[in-house]
Design an enzyme around this catalytic site. Sequence first.
Site: not given
Length: 568
Positions: A101, A122, A184, A325, A329, A373, A508
Amino acid sequence: MPTAFRPRRLTMSTLSILLLAGAASFAPLAGAAAPAAAKPAGAATAAAAKPKLVVVMVIDGLPSEQVQRYRDQFGPGGLRRLLEQGASFSNAHQAHGVTVTAIGHTAVLSGAYPYRHGIIGNNWLDADGNSVYCTEDKRFTYIGEETDAHDGTSPANLRVDTLGDQLRYATGNRSKVLTVSGKDRGAILLAGKTGTAYMFMDKTGDFASSTYYMQQHPAWVERFQAGKPQDRYYAKSWKPLLAEAAYADDAPYPEATTKSPNRFPFTFYSESGKPDADYYGRLKTSPAVDELTLDFAQAAVEGEQLGSNPSGATDILGISLSGHDYVNHAYGPESRMSHDHLQQIDRRIATFFDFLDRRIGMDNVLVVLTADHGFSNTPEFSQSRHIDAQRIDPKPLLEGLDKALATRFGAAGLVRKSMLPEVYLDYAAIDKRGLARADVENAAARHLLAQPHIAQVFTRTQLEQGVAATSRLGLLMQRAWNRQMSGDLMVVPSAYSFFGSGTSGTTHGTPYNYDSSVPLLIMGKRWIRPGDVGQYTEVVDIAPTLAHILRVRAPAAAEGRVLVEALR
């Protein structure tokens, strides 16, 4: 058709040219540098009118193939409108090797790769082995909200500027750049250094900014918060939007777990019997968080008068929709839940476009939609299709590596830490024993390559010398590696396998097409020529293209190209 890639050995000077060329390494040669066609009379007038508002939308975790697979089911005003009225790039990629991300969001408006922009994941490890979150900054706090040590509050770790920063520089800060996201990092990394970011607060369900940007929220934000729109879902359910037959080709429901129920309807509730942090957390794995994000975006357009700038300067609104996302997941992109979630997003985007049409007029708006992604299928689904996919547990893999190095070199603890795909070696211990660093790196790589489901390992020596970039996979990993911050080994799992110790869901983060291929849709009646484009394209091309349209300087580290094939 994209130009074929022919691996060759690189000197350091050749590597520098290759990295600085960015997308040109794989972009088609035919047409890329062709002279512009003569413009018809009156075209100069159209070109002179810059957009009043640029809307940059990122759907977190959206593979390009889902847009193509479900396009006939979209409503008329959302994604279908973008597909039919805009330029649709079907071969667009997040062209770096660690597709997560933070990196993907950074690419959108910086036009840069991790080796330049410094957002290498991340999370990553600092020189002392401590975990660093991509947007953490202990100097700042959320406004009116609890702030934990590693919460994202500023773009301090971002080492480059963005399109928004360049636009504000060119207009003497008269242009407004505002971003909003369920995460965020999704908001902060789109906002750049000088924009303003707002993010969803997990504990309260509000959207808030941080003291990096301001000391107090403006009145329109306080009004939005006072309305408590996040509470309207309590005791309601997420139900499929389409008829049962529409989901016939989806994978069967996955096995349920305590944390991931697997069947519609999904009810929003909490154990306390009222809206609380548990309830707000449930909103994130559903269309609700995206609807709230777009509600906040609409409030921002009105509250900040975006697209109606008194100075006439162009404004930028960045919107990152995080729910897809979370859904992918939990259930996989092949699931009914993912399928329906995208349909729900499509309808809400259509409502947002209707709002912009009434408020500003879509002829004055330029829209870009992409993703940070793609996604791998769940290993269970891949295995059902006779693909050897696995979850690779990092703990035994790394313990085995440390033991193998101890046996080979007579010293334990040569692996300092790991945050796969990166492994950090203890060079101080290696030097103390008089060992050659390259020898230890190579021994580590050989051991890992002998393990199941490990496809490739790149060492620091290889990456520093540029020899990794002799293949497409190697170039993507080279771009993802930062000399000062990254690990000493970059480990690539085999296709459809990934690092993780869980027993359900998927993720991912690899260089493979299912993780890198993302939608890229650009719509703007005055600036963009509609049509399908099969030419190889990268997300880093967005910033230079927008800079060209807005007639501002491209971000300093941008390496993409202007997508001339989409311009009027």
